[in-house]
Design an enzyme around this catalytic site. Structure first.
Site, PDB file in Angstrom:
ATOM      1  N   ARG A 279       0.861  -1.179   0.000  1.00 40.44           N
ATOM      2  CA  ARG A 279       0.000   0.000   0.000  1.00 40.44           C
ATOM      3  C   ARG A 279       0.899   1.231   0.000  1.00 40.44           C
ATOM      4  NH1 ARG A 279      -1.026   2.454   4.867  1.00 40.44           N
ATOM      5  NH2 ARG A 279      -1.629   0.632   6.038  1.00 40.44           N
ATOM      6  N   HIS A 283      -3.562   4.123   4.892  1.00 43.69           N
ATOM      7  CA  HIS A 283      -4.654   3.140   4.993  1.00 43.69           C
ATOM      8  C   HIS A 283      -5.950   3.771   4.490  1.00 43.69           C
ATOM      9  CE1 HIS A 283      -7.566   0.336   6.598  1.00 43.69           C
ATOM     10  NE2 HIS A 283      -8.106   1.305   7.312  1.00 43.69           N
ATOM     11  N   TYR A 292       4.603   5.469  11.282  1.00 45.68           N
ATOM     12  CA  TYR A 292       4.938   4.074  11.581  1.00 45.68           C
ATOM     13  C   TYR A 292       5.798   3.376  10.524  1.00 45.68           C
ATOM     14  CZ  TYR A 292       0.639   3.360   8.754  1.00 45.68           C
ATOM     15  OH  TYR A 292      -0.318   3.388   7.784  1.00 45.68           O
TER      16      TYR A 292
END
Lengths: 387, 326
Positions: A279, A283, A292
């Protein structure tokens, strides 16, 4: 984050039906295999089990699908930033996994998506503007699932894998010559429903293909937080084959999904495909991946870009010229404008719409509350008219 | 078929058999429903007569049972799912609440969810933990679900037929301690509407509202009260979603007093909703506050204590006396 090597692969001796046994040997050796037909450098490679021979038209078609899907996705992200959508779940980076698997489907096959399968929806002929209603907040799914055999987006993680399995059990009962495909992510693989769908599909030999897009991140949780073994190996414990495919390789995704669907259609039961992909974006538009994961990680995956590698291949092989790419650019612009205009023109639902369709056969309480609310709303109109 | 006396569990069995005969799309699914005939033998003989494709023994996975039933419904089937015991429904609660209940609304009516979930529920059989609960309020609270419970064999037969015929998901709570109670079933009758309440015993001084296993208790209470010269009306609600408030209102307007009885905990239960609505509807008819008798805000107790937990004759009579004392 370990990035799997996509280079050297040993040819397999087993045929498609013996994939499971083949996997078992590789697991014993601690190897992970990745089916790949098109390298990040745009070179065609062969795979002993999953060969494919697309025509130039088909190759250009796959490229077009990926480009238009990416453009649609980018436009939706922009519309969210402009406040036209409440949320958007981008598929950036996963175009090959979705277009490859989506183009493997036959018309009578049935798709159970999550909420990110915009590319699969495209392949099913769902008008992309219909995907935006739920993200704008005017409905919970703006299409008839049976018009395109494309079920509504499912937000609770993994629920749809059981619906797909049940649907496939029905397909088998009907003796129909079609298959079902369930999409889910690496995070969903931790859900009990996914495990239960594996159990049910195996014991009933249901014609369902589980297509896991392992995009490496379940919001901020890496795949290592979901599993200690490669996801495709999960299938073996349930008694059906699993295979890992280069999820950024549209040809490999097409070939493997086509084989899995055919396997299902011919009564050989379920199969798990793990599309190893990434990805590229957040998200959803509410997420901030810089908290992160590293920029280096994304940069590494950019070198595996699914669209770039097919473009390289098309160019190198002389299968597409500048005119083709320029034409596609114009088509992308037109699609983006159509989507933008459609979203802005999307009307808010009627006040009483929330009561509609709660029940198919009616319900006294809903009728009562709708009447009360309608009277309450009407009281304002009457008051205004009175003034 | 003419009228016949049968047990409540046999009536359900007959109803399932009729449904399987009438519509090839009807399927029975659940744990042990095949060769064993269910742990209560409610599905006895059905797999033998209709085959493993129609009466499907499932893996022991409740979410899987309901989730695949949803998929089968999407494919055009009409699954009738058995959850083995009340306390076992919770692994499937997510599928029921987030998927089954909402699919019709989510699809703007494009897909129907003709799924029936049969749940043997309630206490009084000396069972171990998770085998005696009454979670009906948790389902009635969810828009998109219909929740019903028969109290006798005739209703058991007909309400299940109607539930299977409905395009909405229906949670069908079976009063397991009444499985062996026999009553008349006329399988050629014209049944009452599925969600209509029934005046099970007329009276003039007070209304007792109940459903499922508590209807018999309330009828016993009314008989006992009659010996003391009190005329108690018993309304069998039959449906907890929707609730037939019109019938209940009519009864309370006649009697002026209402006591609601159920096995489930009183707090935020079906009785709370009934008390609130009847107070709104019948405020000037009420001679006493609406009282509730039910389980406590405690886990269902070990079976040696269940007679204290479950509303029995004495606790309900006590509430009747308190209501009449106003």
């Amino acid at each position: 984050m370990t990035v799997e090597s996509t280079a050297a692969r040993k040819p397999r001796r087993s045929g498609a039906k013996r994939t499971s046994a083949g996997n078992a040997k590789k697991q014993a050796a601690g190897q992970t295999d990745l089916v790949q037909l098109l390298t990040p450098e745009g070179e065609r490679v062969e795979h002993p089990e999953y060969s494919i021979d697309p025509t130039p038209d088909e190759l250009r078609g796959l490229y077009r699908d990926m480009v238009l899907t990416r453009r649609f996705d980018a436009e939706a992200t922009t519309l969210q930033r402009q406040g036209e959508l409440g949320l958007w779940a981008s598929l950036l980076g996963q175009e090959a996994a979705q277009i490859g698997s989506g183009r493997a489907l036959q018309t009578s096959d049935y798709v159970f998506p999550t909420y990110r399968e915009h590319g699969v929806a495209w392949c099913r002929g769902v008008d992309p503007t219909n995907l935006l209603g739920m993200f704008r907040g005017v409905n919970h799914g703006g299409w008839d699932p049976n018009s395109n055999n494309f079920h509504l987006y499912t937000i609770v993680i993994g629920s749809q894998t059981l619906h797909a399995t049940g649907y496939a059990m029905g397909v088998a009962k009907d003796g129909a010559d079609s298959a079902v495909i369930a999409y889910f992510g690496d995070g969903a693989s931790s859900q009990g429903d996914v495990a239960e769908s594996f159990t049910f599909s195996a014991v009933y030999n249901a014609p369902v293909v589980f297509f896991c897009q392992n995009n490496q991140w379940a919001i901020s949780e890496p795949t290592e937080r979901q599993t200690r073994v490669p996801l495709y190996q999960r299938a073996q414990g349930f008694g059906f084959p699993g295979v890992r495919v280069d999820g950024n390789d549209v040809l490999a995704c097409l070939a493997v999904t086509r084989a899995a669907l055919e396997r299902a259609r011919t009564g050989q039961g379920p199969m798990l495909i793990e599309a190893f992909t990434y990805r590229m974006g957040a998200h959803t538009t509410s997420d901030d991946p810089t908290r992160y994961r590293s920029a280096e990680e994304r940069e590494l995956w950019e070198t595996k870009d699914p669209i770039l590698r097919l473009r390289t291949h098309l160019t190198k092989q002389g299968l597409a010229d500048e005119e083709f790419f320029a034409g596609l650019e114009r088509e992308s612009d037109a699609l983006a404008k159509r989507v933008r205009d459609a979203v802005r023109a999307m009307p808010d639902p009627d006040d009483l719409a929330m009561f509609e369709h709660t029940y198919a056969d009616g319900h006294a309480l809903v009728d009562e509350e709708r009447a009360q609310f309608a009277a309450y709303q009407a009281s304002f109109v009457t008051a205004e008219e009175g003034i | 078929m003419a009228a016949e006396k049968m047990s409540l569990s046999k009536a359900i069995n007959a109803s399932l058999r009729t449904a399987l005969e009438n519509d090839p799309k009807v399927l029975i699914m659940g744990e042990d429903v095949g060769k064993l005939g269910g742990v209560f033998r409610v599905t006895d003989g059905l797999q033998k007569d209709f085959g493993e494709d129609r009466v499907i023994d499932t893996p022991l996975a409740e979410s899987g049972i309901v989730g695949t039933a949803i998929g089968l419904a999407l494919r055009g089937y009409r699954p009738v799912v058995e959850i083995q015991f009340d306390g076992f429904v919770f692994p499937a609660y997510d599928q029921i609440v987030t998927q089954l209940a909402k699919m019709h609304a989510r699809s703007l009516g494009k897909v129907k969810m003709p799924v029936v979930i049969r749940i043997p529920y309630g206490g009084g059989i000396g069972a171990v933990e998770h085998h005696s609960e009454s979670p009906e309020a948790l389902f009635a609270h969810v828009a998109g679900l219909k929740v019903i419970s028969p109290s006798n064999a005739s209703d058991a037969y007909w309400m299940l037929q109607q539930a299977i015929g409905s395009d909405d998901p229906v949670i069908y709570f079976e009063p397991k301690r009444r499985y062996h109670d026999k009553s008349e079933v006329d399988t050629s009758a014209i049944p009452a509407p599925l969600h209509a309440a029934r005046v099970a015993r007329p009276g003039t001084d007070l209304t007792l509202a109940a459903y499922g296993p508590m209807v018999k208790v309330c009828l016993d209470v009314a008989a006992a009260a009659a010996e003391e010269g009190k005329s108690v009306e018993v309304v069998d609600l039959r449906s907890m979603s929707p609730i037939d408030f019109d019938t209940l209102q009519g009864s309370v307007e006649r009697t002026g007093r209402l006591v609601v009885v159920h096995e489930a905990p009183v707090f935020l239960g079906t009785g709370s909703e009934i008390a609130a609505r009847i107070t709104e509807r019948c405020f000037y008819h009420l001679e006493a506050p609406v009282l509730r008798v039910g389980g406590f805000h405690a886990p269902y107790p070990p079976s040696r204590l269940e007679d204290e937990y479950l509303p029995g004759l004495d606790r309900v009579l006590d509430a009747v006396d308190r209501a009449l004392a106003y």
